[in-house]
Design an enzyme around this catalytic site. Sequence first.
Site: not given
Lengths: 326, 326, 326, 326
Positions: B16, B77, B108, B130, B132, B134, B174-176, B190, B228, B256
């Site tokens: 991504g 990919r 990763d 990325t 994320d 992560d 997002m964030g997988r 907040g 997510e 976005i």
Amino acid sequence: MAESAVKRIGVLTSGGDAPGMNAAVRSVVRSALDRGIECIGIRRGWSGLINGDFYRMDSGSVSRIINRGGTILYTARSEEFRTAEGQAKAAGVCKLLGLDGIVAIGGDGTFRGAQELSKCGVSVVGIPGTIDNDIVCTEYTIGFDTAANTAVECIDKLRDTMQSHERCAVVEVMGRHAGYLALYVGVAVGATAVLVPERPYDFHSQVAEKIRHARLNGKTNFMIVVAEGAASAVDVGRQIQEELALDPRVTILGHIQRGGSPTAKDRVMATRMGYEAVQILAEGKTNRVICTKDDQIIDLDIDEGLAMKKTLNSEEFKVMTVMTGM
Amino acid sequence: MAESAVKRIGVLTSGGDAPGMNAAVRSVVRSALDRGIECIGIRRGWSGLINGDFYRMDSGSVSRIINRGGTILYTARSEEFRTAEGQAKAAGVCKLLGLDGIVAIGGDGTFRGAQELSKCGVSVVGIPGTIDNDIVCTEYTIGFDTAANTAVECIDKLRDTMQSHERCAVVEVMGRHAGYLALYVGVAVGATAVLVPERPYDFHSQVAEKIRHARLNGKTNFMIVVAEGAASAVDVGRQIQEELALDPRVTILGHIQRGGSPTAKDRVMATRMGYEAVQILAEGKTNRVICTKDDQIIDLDIDEGLAMKKTLNSEEFKVMTVMTGM
Amino acid sequence: MAESAVKRIGVLTSGGDAPGMNAAVRSVVRSALDRGIECIGIRRGWSGLINGDFYRMDSGSVSRIINRGGTILYTARSEEFRTAEGQAKAAGVCKLLGLDGIVAIGGDGTFRGAQELSKCGVSVVGIPGTIDNDIVCTEYTIGFDTAANTAVECIDKLRDTMQSHERCAVVEVMGRHAGYLALYVGVAVGATAVLVPERPYDFHSQVAEKIRHARLNGKTNFMIVVAEGAASAVDVGRQIQEELALDPRVTILGHIQRGGSPTAKDRVMATRMGYEAVQILAEGKTNRVICTKDDQIIDLDIDEGLAMKKTLNSEEFKVMTVMTGM
Amino acid sequence: MAESAVKRIGVLTSGGDAPGMNAAVRSVVRSALDRGIECIGIRRGWSGLINGDFYRMDSGSVSRIINRGGTILYTARSEEFRTAEGQAKAAGVCKLLGLDGIVAIGGDGTFRGAQELSKCGVSVVGIPGTIDNDIVCTEYTIGFDTAANTAVECIDKLRDTMQSHERCAVVEVMGRHAGYLALYVGVAVGATAVLVPERPYDFHSQVAEKIRHARLNGKTNFMIVVAEGAASAVDVGRQIQEELALDPRVTILGHIQRGGSPTAKDRVMATRMGYEAVQILAEGKTNRVICTKDDQIIDLDIDEGLAMKKTLNSEEFKVMTVMTGM
């Protein structure tokens, strides 16, 4: 200037909020104070008028809000105000408070309320505030420019990732029953195709052929802008997947388009319209709506205004369609 | 400095995309040229390496991209690269082109590819890119800061209209499988509540009670941020409607967050990491990943890096949870 | 449509650049290609035309530029083109290249060049592009909206720190000999005072009394917007210090106002104007300038256009002055 | 948690304001309330403490400020507080109000004040808030990230027009005696050269040769970033004109860098630091300053903290210098 008979007015925002409403409220309050007219802020639109949800506003009440999205007066929709009882109640509150007039900022639903209240003997002037730019009698409505720029900025970001991945994006933008916002945004982002409610939706000619044309011209990413009144972005995405074997990403911009600090244009238009609305009330007029025509601020009878029929300018539409197809 | 044996390297972006990848590519290219190393751009990640989709890059190839989102090298990919045949093919292309090393920018999945290619005898260094954040072995991944700010700006706009209408918003970010982005964004806006995949989801304690607490404290609008990986914002919205009798507005920020001009931090980190990656390759190392630790740029063995287990810092989590509940 | 006799046109940008020029170039190129007209990009304005600094443009030449500030065709001022020899040389290049017309994007200096070239027998159509909005014959010039928003965003930031420190700010904005940009920006930021070149500068009435009035109304921070044509912000700041015993902060926004990604409006206007310019050339007209009137795109004779005299709309000025004084 | 002996604290902002100060104030107030500690807002820094310029804050006092620039508590510099009399007066006010501690948000001047007040027996904890990132004991100071992004966005705009006109720009950014902000911004915009106060200024090697090198590499526009502590941008511009025969455009970003909605990072850091400051006070500590080290929040003795000597990380500086020279 001759002393106005108008001594105290109310101001409210009603219907869906739009960036620039605060700038309009500020202008109404300060224009009134400048003429020696007292100004009462009514919270939560017609509903708040009925319930006596109000406070006295001074110059400081509207400090530091010209650049803030939303509306400090809150907004709401009111079922009760659609009934004769509700309208009578609202008119009663006006009498009790001694309001010589009301400035109502909102969309066509707000103006229909203003019409009814005018019939009850309350002087009302409307200011068009809605991101949809779908009010028939005015070229411009407060909030449109900010919403368009918000949508454009979001789609610019989307395009970055669509280009990297050579993907197709489908984006749904607001506009209720009108396609003007979608068309404007589509032109500004160089969309592959734009779907608007004013044209019957035909997937083959309006989407498939435009994507194919772009692909044959060497493009590997595509941006389809869908007005919420034209089709569901999810459905359009599914059709693209099924019929064109692409794997599109669907985004619904949603309420993001309704917020944010207003653009220069929305602040200036809101300020000018607010000033004009107070002037109209001070002149003793009622049942008027502030409009723009040829970039000038004018006022129209609300009944006439609401009776007009808005159409997409067909010359403009043609130009835009040619350009989005490129 | 001693003449490096490294004469020609390749650079690619994979997985991504993330804002700042272009700044990293620019830094790799210019750091290489500065050392007299030739630089080959490989398009579309591992897939492009297999297919020989490449071009020679000079200083001008990366002009004016430091501030652009996406990746000028495209990304994709590749199923084929997951097979031994695909990897052998890729290694063959490296031999044919005489590449003494490859800088692979991605997440990763990209690094697992880098491991395999290293085993085939190609020197590979990974740069974490990325949104994320992560990747287990590095405190920072390129793109996170931009994505966080994009989400925050969107939610700031949402809040404007939620305040005007006194509504509840549910926003999916997002964030997988990681909640770090959601938690960070939630603190920054907040939020009333934040749902992350690292904590089992319990509607009653994590949403309902937080909304009630805020309402009892006088708040009339609420912002629920959902990672997510934690839950579906649509489902959370439905539950809020059913159990709290509110009428929430649900927004899924979506792709976005993956685009846009990179922030200062993402540009600086990408620049520093790109410089370091070339230095590592020039030193003859392979199978390394560039990381940040204590705001310093270091490098780790990819095998070790991927074996680490990331957890939300529990002290930080506690602080953040307290603050979002306020 | 009937086959046009126009087979090949040139496009150039000249004078000071403005955001949206790229969108206009893109529209000219794609509108031309859509009609089967070949399009030649001329670099560095009239100077480049004289020197034969050009290249053939295709649809891909203008990909991904609709959202970019500046101009990919570069721009320059040319002394040589002001001479009869220079103009003859330029006309000669047009003949050599077989250009049936030229679209020139720029300000009034650009249009005076276009007039001269028209007299040499070359068909020329001008598109107004300047942030100053100071071209007499058109209500709108490309770049104004972006420049206004850039100035407003900067001044919003300034206001934050002026409020914290309870200070006075003096900000100089662009606009050459015209005050329209300053007035517009001043209204949008709720300035304490705006100085424009169209009104003789009087410190006492236009600055000192406005600051005093605001201070007496409870304000402790002040924002003075100065059009570059009206006065020097540094001088105004000094006078405030001497006569009002305040310690103002002076900022000159400068060239920042000339760059940046164009707003939705600038992109849409540029796109529509570019389309119209090609249409006018295809119809065989020359010495025309594309204008907006009442939000419609029209074309005028350049001689007539340049002969008009622009004045600040005095009604508008009054409203704005009242509002900035509040 | 064990009942804290701390029942009532004060919070103030002092020195130059910085974006994120409001987020820090909000966090202090809500963290205190969450522990049952009463919170008093002191306006206008140490000066306000001396003059008893304060008000009681509740949760609503800090609603909707997390995203606002400036400081709702105002800020000021105080000569009186530098005297023993002033400090005694301030300590007296603390006694009168029954303040068990004070959180002081600001730069090193603020912390020197905190030291003095601590000596008078008042518990004080400092939070670093300054855009300059020049506080010796902490890796991060609130406001830096926002200021860096503001400068980067402005310079991105400048670059657009410098590219169109093929010009040289000289931009002065803030940072007082420190070059960190300028270096960071210079790397992020891909500057041709960056001048910092930590390195003696040599026009020939640091500016002239870098511009020549870039020009020989084909560049026709140049961006020189000057830290305010290193040189005057106007002087650098003059020297470029005289010695390189270029006609540069000089911009002084000025106070714009001090305002604006804080970035995600500034909001998160401010929130975490505010929480920690209250915790430290609740634990009965005094004369501490909240710092970041390795992205963790820690606290140090103010005396030790102020005694440290900050230097530009020389490894980082080398990398950055290489990159800006490209």
